[in-house]
Design an enzyme around this catalytic site. Sequence first.
Site, PDB file in Angstrom:
ATOM      1  N   LYS A 228       0.819  -1.226   0.000  1.00  0.00           N
ATOM      2  CA  LYS A 228       0.000   0.000   0.000  1.00  0.00           C
ATOM      3  C   LYS A 228       0.844   1.263   0.000  1.00  0.00           C
ATOM      4  O   LYS A 228       2.033   1.239   0.315  1.00  0.00           O
ATOM      5  CB  LYS A 228      -0.962  -0.026   1.198  1.00  0.00           C
ATOM      6  N   ARG A 262      -3.708  -9.969   5.058  1.00  0.00           N
ATOM      7  CA  ARG A 262      -4.104 -10.049   3.648  1.00  0.00           C
ATOM      8  C   ARG A 262      -2.944  -9.528   2.803  1.00  0.00           C
ATOM      9  O   ARG A 262      -2.621  -8.327   2.884  1.00  0.00           O
ATOM     10  CB  ARG A 262      -5.377  -9.209   3.447  1.00  0.00           C
TER      11      ARG A 262
HETATM   12  C1  9MG Z   1     -10.152  -5.611  -0.545  1.00  0.00           C
HETATM   13  N1  9MG Z   1      -9.198  -4.954   0.321  1.00  0.00           N
HETATM   14  C2  9MG Z   1      -8.236  -4.064  -0.045  1.00  0.00           C
HETATM   15  N2  9MG Z   1      -7.558  -3.658   1.041  1.00  0.00           N
HETATM   16  C3  9MG Z   1      -8.097  -4.294   2.104  1.00  0.00           C
HETATM   17  C4  9MG Z   1      -7.839  -4.282   3.485  1.00  0.00           C
HETATM   18  O1  9MG Z   1      -6.910  -3.507   4.018  1.00  0.00           O
HETATM   19  N3  9MG Z   1      -8.589  -5.066   4.281  1.00  0.00           N
HETATM   20  C5  9MG Z   1      -9.578  -5.844   3.755  1.00  0.00           C
HETATM   21  N4  9MG Z   1     -10.302  -6.600   4.615  1.00  0.00           N
HETATM   22  N5  9MG Z   1      -9.875  -5.892   2.448  1.00  0.00           N
HETATM   23  C6  9MG Z   1      -9.141  -5.133   1.652  1.00  0.00           C
END
Ligand code: 9MG
Length: 287
Positions: A228, A262
């Site tokens: 990110k 994730r």
């Molecule tokens: C789909 N998506 C993109 N970034 C995310 C994040 O930080 N958390 C979750 N749960 N989904 C995300």
Amino acid sequence: MDSRTPSLLACGRHRLDLSFPRIMGILNVTPDSFSDGGRHVAVDDALERAEQMLAEGAAIIDVGGESTRPGAEVISVQQELDRVMPVVEALVRELDALVSVDTSTPEVMRECARVGAGMINDVRNLRREGAMSAAASSGLPVCLMHMLGEPGNMQQAPHYAGAVEDEVASFLAQRVAACEAAGLKRERLLLDPGFGFAKTVEHNLRLLHRMDRLNELGLPLLVGMSRKSMIGKVLDRPVEERLAGGLALSALAVERGARILRVHDVGPHVDAVNMTWAVLEEGESHG
Ligand code: 9MG
């Protein structure tokens, strides 16, 4: 995670043990994600990518057909179904994978639950019309993520009157209460601070530093920081050079209680998280 937090999550046919941190691999099925040589090629490519992530140690595959990047194209329900359904069906049928569906769309939640998905990941925390009841009737666990506004406008001027961690915690507590009122049991909920969603770099850094505040809510925490822009901005790195920064953030998130991470780069994150966990466990066993 504190002692009240449930550690075994029922995800359809799967049981997810959250007594230690798990990796969720990201599988985007937007048109630019895979070769565009037709529907079968795209499904085959997605299967191959998922198989690789599972072999590297992912416990969950998160499939998403609608981009949440600021300014991303808005797609119809049918377009989202067309992108997501063949992939979810194939992952369940061919790999018996625990599939999470990254969606805010009630029809997609219902259809994915019907074909064997195991979790719903909604960045809009079930605020889209009909999403709450679709999620409740799916019987699946739901990840509620914090976000203000919509992906298209969330980064315009993110502002929090008080400490960001307090506002995020109170927002999530309200969403948990709304879910319980709609019949969605607490044991089925996971919480996510929503790094990068309606937050400046300073908000993101503080939120991670103070993630203990979210642990007080007593539900498993899922975090997404992989590649990110918070990493890009702090380290001045383009997206393809953010892995080391992401590993550092994941280690800190685990230390602060995150139980699902994730990520795009599964193998390196599995090692970073397992190494961090070994240190924490050793500390626990010696009081
Ligand atoms: C789909 N998506 C993109 N970034 C995310 C994040 O930080 N958390 C979750 N749960 N989904 C995300």
